[in-house]
Design a protein around this motif. Structure first.
Motif, PDB file in Angstrom:
ATOM      1  N   PHE A   1      36.408  30.518  37.180  1.00 58.41           N
ATOM      2  CA  PHE A   1      37.044  31.718  36.625  1.00 58.41           C
ATOM      3  C   PHE A   1      37.006  31.651  35.101  1.00 58.41           C
ATOM      4  CE2 PHE A   1      39.116  30.960  40.763  1.00 58.41           C
ATOM      5  CZ  PHE A   1      38.824  32.172  41.389  1.00 58.41           C
ATOM      6  N   THR A   2      35.927  32.133  34.527  1.00 60.34           N
ATOM      7  CA  THR A   2      35.731  32.015  33.075  1.00 60.34           C
ATOM      8  C   THR A   2      35.908  33.341  32.339  1.00 60.34           C
ATOM      9  OG1 THR A   2      33.352  32.375  33.359  1.00 60.34           O
ATOM     10  CG2 THR A   2      34.136  30.080  33.323  1.00 60.34           C
ATOM     11  N   GLY A   3      36.091  34.435  33.054  1.00 59.82           N
ATOM     12  CA  GLY A   3      36.127  35.755  32.415  1.00 59.82           C
ATOM     13  C   GLY A   3      37.499  36.293  32.105  1.00 59.82           C
ATOM     14  N   GLY A   4      38.545  35.485  32.232  1.00 54.08           N
ATOM     15  CA  GLY A   4      39.891  35.954  31.938  1.00 54.08           C
ATOM     16  C   GLY A   4      40.657  36.347  33.187  1.00 54.08           C
ATOM     17  N   VAL A   5      41.875  36.791  32.976  1.00 55.89           N
ATOM     18  CA  VAL A   5      42.796  37.081  34.078  1.00 55.89           C
ATOM     19  C   VAL A   5      42.339  38.267  34.921  1.00 55.89           C
ATOM     20  CG1 VAL A   5      45.171  37.742  34.643  1.00 55.89           C
ATOM     21  CG2 VAL A   5      44.744  36.068  32.846  1.00 55.89           C
ATOM     22  N   ILE A   6      41.966  39.356  34.282  1.00 61.51           N
ATOM     23  CA  ILE A   6      41.566  40.564  35.028  1.00 61.51           C
ATOM     24  C   ILE A   6      40.311  40.285  35.854  1.00 61.51           C
ATOM     25  CG2 ILE A   6      40.777  42.958  34.798  1.00 61.51           C
ATOM     26  CD1 ILE A   6      42.683  43.141  32.352  1.00 61.51           C
ATOM     27  N   ASP A   7      39.370  39.588  35.264  1.00 57.18           N
ATOM     28  CA  ASP A   7      38.153  39.217  35.997  1.00 57.18           C
ATOM     29  C   ASP A   7      38.490  38.303  37.174  1.00 57.18           C
ATOM     30  OD1 ASP A   7      35.210  39.161  36.250  1.00 57.18           O
ATOM     31  OD2 ASP A   7      35.497  37.014  35.820  1.00 57.18           O
ATOM     32  N   ALA A   8      39.434  37.378  36.978  1.00 58.01           N
ATOM     33  CA  ALA A   8      39.838  36.474  38.062  1.00 58.01           C
ATOM     34  C   ALA A   8      40.473  37.257  39.211  1.00 58.01           C
ATOM     35  CB  ALA A   8      40.793  35.407  37.534  1.00 58.01           C
ATOM     36  N   PHE A   9      41.329  38.240  38.884  1.00 54.69           N
ATOM     37  CA  PHE A   9      41.903  39.110  39.923  1.00 54.69           C
ATOM     38  C   PHE A   9      40.778  39.750  40.734  1.00 54.69           C
ATOM     39  CE2 PHE A   9      46.189  39.399  38.011  1.00 54.69           C
ATOM     40  CZ  PHE A   9      46.967  39.564  39.151  1.00 54.69           C
ATOM     41  N   ALA A  10      39.852  40.380  40.032  1.00 51.39           N
ATOM     42  CA  ALA A  10      38.754  41.079  40.701  1.00 51.39           C
ATOM     43  C   ALA A  10      37.915  40.134  41.551  1.00 51.39           C
ATOM     44  CB  ALA A  10      37.883  41.778  39.654  1.00 51.39           C
TER      45      ALA A  10
ATOM     46  N   LYS B   1      37.500  40.426  45.545  1.00 46.69           N
ATOM     47  CA  LYS B   1      36.136  40.647  46.046  1.00 46.69           C
ATOM     48  C   LYS B   1      35.731  39.582  47.062  1.00 46.69           C
ATOM     49  CE  LYS B   1      31.326  40.857  44.596  1.00 46.69           C
ATOM     50  NZ  LYS B   1      30.406  40.398  43.585  1.00 46.69           N
ATOM     51  N   ASN B   2      36.012  38.329  46.748  1.00 48.10           N
ATOM     52  CA  ASN B   2      35.561  37.218  47.604  1.00 48.10           C
ATOM     53  C   ASN B   2      36.478  36.919  48.788  1.00 48.10           C
ATOM     54  OD1 ASN B   2      33.354  36.866  45.924  1.00 48.10           O
ATOM     55  ND2 ASN B   2      34.384  35.350  44.653  1.00 48.10           N
ATOM     56  N   GLU B   3      37.789  37.186  48.623  1.00 46.21           N
ATOM     57  CA  GLU B   3      38.742  36.769  49.667  1.00 46.21           C
ATOM     58  C   GLU B   3      39.605  37.892  50.216  1.00 46.21           C
ATOM     59  OE1 GLU B   3      40.880  33.178  48.427  1.00 46.21           O
ATOM     60  OE2 GLU B   3      39.427  33.040  46.785  1.00 46.21           O
ATOM     61  N   GLY B   4      39.567  39.054  49.588  1.00 48.12           N
ATOM     62  CA  GLY B   4      40.386  40.179  50.030  1.00 48.12           C
ATOM     63  C   GLY B   4      41.736  40.195  49.337  1.00 48.12           C
ATOM     64  N   MET B   5      42.402  41.337  49.431  1.00 50.84           N
ATOM     65  CA  MET B   5      43.713  41.521  48.774  1.00 50.84           C
ATOM     66  C   MET B   5      44.755  40.529  49.272  1.00 50.84           C
ATOM     67  SD  MET B   5      43.792  43.904  46.456  1.00 50.84           S
ATOM     68  CE  MET B   5      45.440  44.549  46.373  1.00 50.84           C
ATOM     69  N   SER B   6      44.652  40.158  50.532  1.00 52.95           N
ATOM     70  CA  SER B   6      45.676  39.264  51.097  1.00 52.95           C
ATOM     71  C   SER B   6      45.705  37.903  50.417  1.00 52.95           C
ATOM     72  CB  SER B   6      45.476  39.108  52.601  1.00 52.95           C
ATOM     73  OG  SER B   6      44.245  38.462  52.862  1.00 52.95           O
ATOM     74  N   ALA B   7      44.608  37.516  49.761  1.00 54.66           N
ATOM     75  CA  ALA B   7      44.592  36.229  49.050  1.00 54.66           C
ATOM     76  C   ALA B   7      45.626  36.215  47.926  1.00 54.66           C
ATOM     77  CB  ALA B   7      43.201  35.949  48.489  1.00 54.66           C
ATOM     78  N   LEU B   8      45.925  37.390  47.377  1.00 52.11           N
ATOM     79  CA  LEU B   8      46.910  37.478  46.292  1.00 52.11           C
ATOM     80  C   LEU B   8      48.339  37.270  46.782  1.00 52.11           C
ATOM     81  CD1 LEU B   8      45.434  40.498  44.299  1.00 52.11           C
ATOM     82  CD2 LEU B   8      45.209  38.056  43.767  1.00 52.11           C
ATOM     83  N   THR B   9      48.519  37.266  48.092  1.00 55.90           N
ATOM     84  CA  THR B   9      49.866  37.052  48.650  1.00 55.90           C
ATOM     85  C   THR B   9      50.070  35.617  49.136  1.00 55.90           C
ATOM     86  OG1 THR B   9      49.229  37.758  50.880  1.00 55.90           O
ATOM     87  CG2 THR B   9      50.023  39.476  49.373  1.00 55.90           C
ATOM     88  N   THR B  10      49.157  34.735  48.779  1.00 52.98           N
ATOM     89  CA  THR B  10      49.296  33.328  49.169  1.00 52.98           C
ATOM     90  C   THR B  10      50.627  32.777  48.647  1.00 52.98           C
ATOM     91  OG1 THR B  10      46.904  33.045  49.064  1.00 52.98           O
ATOM     92  CG2 THR B  10      48.249  31.032  49.004  1.00 52.98           C
ATOM     93  N   GLY B  11      51.430  32.246  49.540  1.00 48.63           N
ATOM     94  CA  GLY B  11      52.728  31.686  49.151  1.00 48.63           C
ATOM     95  C   GLY B  11      53.851  32.693  49.042  1.00 48.63           C
TER      96      GLY B  11
END
Length: 139
Positions: free
Chosen positions: A57-66, A70-80
């Motif tokens: 993840f070298t492109g910053g926070v917004i790029d990391a979100f995207a 893209k790679n794991e789906g929205m549900s990955a953001l709910t980990t934990g």
């Protein structure tokens, strides 16, 4: 005489600062802490991923979100998220309920006049005691 405890009578005798007062404060604290910390969970996921996989993840926070979505789906953001909501509900319960409990009881112990003169130390002491206990429950 009956050994049965009468909650309504006990609440009436306690006045404004009875059991329901503390329970309402604790519930409000639990709900607020679980909602606010839960809302930050996606940001925490991204921050943690950037820290653990800086080369990926070298492109910053917004790029990391995207990239994560893209790679794991929205549900990955709910980990934990579940553990965060439960943990901070308990922590908020004891923190906010505890602040009210300690604040009122410190003031009662000092008396009205001395409590008013020492209100800032009472607030700080109540917050410190409540936070100490709440953090133990967070662990």
């Amino acid at each position: 005489s009956s050994m049965k405890f009468n909650f309504r009578r006990a609440e009436k005798e306690a006045g404004a600062y009875g059991l329901m007062y503390y329970l309402k404060g604790a519930l409000a604290g639990g709900l607020c802490c679980s909602i606010t910390h839960g809302a930050m969970c996606p940001f925490d996921v991204v921050k943690t991923r950037i820290q653990l996989e800086a080369d990926k993840f070298t492109g910053g926070v917004i790029d990391a979100f995207a990239q994560i979505v893209k790679n794991e789906g929205m549900s990955a953001l709910t980990t934990g998220l579940g553990a965060t909501i439960i943990g901070y509900f308990v922590q908020g319960w004891f923190k906010f309920g505890g602040v009210e409990f300690f604040k009122i009881n410190f003031a009662r112990a000092l008396g009205e006049r001395r409590a008013w003169k020492n209100r800032i130390p009472i607030f700080l002491g109540a917050a410190a005691c409540a936070e100490f206990i709440a953090d133990i429950f967070l662990c």
